[in-house]
Structure formats: C-alpha cells, structure tokens
Design a protein around this motif. Structure first.
Motif, short mmCIF file in Angstrom:
data_model
loop_
_atom_site.label_atom_id
_atom_site.label_comp_id
_atom_site.label_asym_id
_atom_site.label_seq_id
_atom_site.Cartn_x
_atom_site.Cartn_y
_atom_site.Cartn_z
N THR A 129 42.81 25.13 21.24
CA THR A 129 43.27 24.69 22.53
C THR A 129 42.50 25.82 23.61
OG1 THR A 129 45.12 26.45 22.31
CG2 THR A 129 45.54 23.97 21.81
N ASP A 130 41.97 26.91 23.44
CA ASP A 130 40.96 27.41 24.12
C ASP A 130 39.70 26.74 24.27
OD1 ASP A 130 42.71 29.50 24.43
OD2 ASP A 130 41.83 31.18 23.65
N ARG A 131 39.24 25.98 23.18
CA ARG A 131 37.90 25.48 23.45
C ARG A 131 38.16 24.06 24.05
NH1 ARG A 131 37.79 26.95 17.85
NH2 ARG A 131 38.15 24.88 17.31
N MET A 132 39.16 23.36 23.82
CA MET A 132 39.32 22.08 24.27
C MET A 132 40.70 21.85 25.29
SD MET A 132 38.19 20.37 20.78
CE MET A 132 38.01 18.70 21.71
N THR A 133 40.65 20.85 25.98
CA THR A 133 41.77 20.60 26.79
C THR A 133 42.83 19.68 26.07
OG1 THR A 133 40.13 20.38 28.65
CG2 THR A 133 42.31 19.84 29.34
N ILE A 187 47.14 16.58 21.08
CA ILE A 187 47.62 15.88 22.53
C ILE A 187 46.73 16.41 23.36
CG2 ILE A 187 49.57 16.00 24.06
CD1 ILE A 187 51.35 16.64 21.85
N ILE A 188 46.28 15.26 24.02
CA ILE A 188 45.42 15.61 25.59
C ILE A 188 46.34 16.04 26.56
CG2 ILE A 188 44.13 14.59 27.21
CD1 ILE A 188 43.23 12.28 24.93
N ARG A 189 45.98 17.12 27.21
CA ARG A 189 46.65 17.88 28.09
C ARG A 189 47.07 16.80 29.31
NH1 ARG A 189 44.68 23.92 28.55
NH2 ARG A 189 43.88 23.80 26.38
N ASN A 190 48.36 17.07 29.81
CA ASN A 190 48.67 16.23 31.32
C ASN A 190 47.61 16.55 32.36
OD1 ASN A 190 50.38 14.75 29.89
ND2 ASN A 190 51.95 16.07 30.32
N ALA A 211 39.48 12.08 30.55
CA ALA A 211 39.92 11.95 28.96
C ALA A 211 38.99 11.20 28.32
CB ALA A 211 41.21 11.53 28.82
N LYS A 212 38.58 10.02 28.79
CA LYS A 212 37.61 9.25 28.18
C LYS A 212 36.18 9.97 28.10
CE LYS A 212 40.05 5.13 29.89
NZ LYS A 212 40.04 3.93 30.95
N GLU A 213 35.84 10.68 29.04
CA GLU A 213 34.70 11.47 29.25
C GLU A 213 34.68 12.51 27.94
OE1 GLU A 213 33.66 13.16 32.74
OE2 GLU A 213 33.76 11.01 33.86
N GLN A 214 35.67 13.40 27.78
CA GLN A 214 35.69 14.27 26.96
C GLN A 214 36.21 13.88 25.30
OE1 GLN A 214 37.99 17.76 28.07
NE2 GLN A 214 37.60 17.73 30.31
#
Length: 212
Positions: free
Chosen positions: A160-164, A178-181, A188-191
C-alpha cells in the motif's frame, strides 16, 4: 507516553547482544520489526526467538531488520541464545536489546502493569525506513505471536506504500485489493489497466497478482 501509528519511533542508545547501538542509525534505512518478550529462559519466548531466526530470509527479502528486547542483561541474552539455537534448530543472528533499567520498555509502552509490573509483554512495532511507526500489536505473556500475520502485515504495508490501494479483510499476497477512494475512476483506469470491479461506488476491487 502512548505511541501511536504515524508517530516517529523514539530513538535510543543501548547495549545489545551485538554491542551498543543507536536505534535510528542501526536501522539504516530498513524496515524494523521491533519486538519485546517477557524474559529469557522461558518457553514461549524461546519459540518466538527461534521463529524469528528461522524466518531470517523472509525478513531479509522484505528489507526488514528484527530487533528483540527484554529486561534481562546482555550476558543472560547470550547464554539463552544457545538454548534457543539448540531447541529451535536455528542460528540467531539479530541483536537483542538489554533493557535492564526498563527505560526503553517504558518509553515504548511495553510494560502493562495489569499483566506484570516489571516484565514486558509481547509487543510488536513495525517501523518504516523513515522511522515512522506503521503498526502495533500486543500479545499477552501466555500467547506466542502469529508470525504469518506479522509477515502478512509487512507485505500489506509495503504494497500500500507502492500503490494507491488498500487490503481487504483476510488479504493475502496475490488476492484482489481495493482501489482507494481518493483515486477517481478515470485515474484508476490509468493506474490499473487490467480493469476493476465496482461493487459499490466506494468499493472497487482489482487484481494485481503478487503485487506490483
């Protein structure tokens, strides 16, 4: 003093089984698994020290340095290590702090008078390379730590430090996250070009494999 998640881990200078250390300098930019045990030459503590030693490759590949602590002396620690190695069939290579005056244990809140007035409980502090406390746990004297959970928590923190993303209940490496709010659907579509499932506007799940 009550230490909380997000606080800077207090620095200290103290003697250990590997000589004197200044904690922040010793950490040297690694993660730290800092844990206390009630006493040397006791059964549960012996298994915990042995398990930490057995898991050395797992800690190393995560850039984590274990550091033990009890209120026994360096001499007692060194004598006990021989028992740990003999009974747990391992080689213990990490340092153990000799907190004879209980100053560090008191500073980190490791002594819980309702459990024992002088011995440290089984506290866990996971500390990141910036020396921020990222997770705390405390086990009573009669219950050994769950090392699978400790490794899982380290994996989750580093991911969770590396990714949102955030990790759901009972998450294990390789499970969906879970993708963070804080991240819009467009971002989100880009990442996450692999796509994601929206169960609710606030609950979006994506598969990242073993973690990017």
């Amino acid at each position: 003093m009550s230490l909380r998640i997000g606080d800077t881990a207090p620095d200290f200078e103290i003697d250990t089984t590997q000589g004197p250390i200044r904690f922040h300098d010793w950490a040297g930019g690694a993660w730290v698994f800092f844990f206390s045990h009630p006493a040397d030459f006791t059964p549960v503590c012996t298994t915990e020290m042995g398990r930490t030693a057995q898991l050395a490759p797992e800690f190393e590949k995560r850039n984590v340095k274990p550091l033990g602590l009890s209120t026994d002396s360096v001499e007692e620690h060194r004598a006990w290590i021989s028992d740990v190695e003999a009974t747990q069939h391992t080689t213990l290579k990490f340092p153990i702090v000799a907190d004879k005056d209980k100053a560090v244990a008191a500073f980190y809140g490791m002594i819980h008078p309702g459990e024992d007035d002088t011995a440290a409980v089984r506290s866990v502090f996971l500390i990141d390379p910036a020396m921020k406390i990222r997770l705390t746990m405390a086990y009573p004297m009669t219950i050994g730590r769950n090392f699978s959970e400790i490794l899982r928590a380290i994996d989750a923190l580093q991911l969770t430090d590396r990714m949102t993303v955030a990790c759901p209940a009972d998450w294990q490496p390789g499970d969906r996250v879970i993708i963070r709010n804080s991240l819009s659907d467009e971002k989100a579509k880009e990442q996450f070009p692999q796509g994601f499932e929206t169960l609710r506007p606030y609950l979006r799940l994506t598969d990242i494999g073993s973690g990017a």
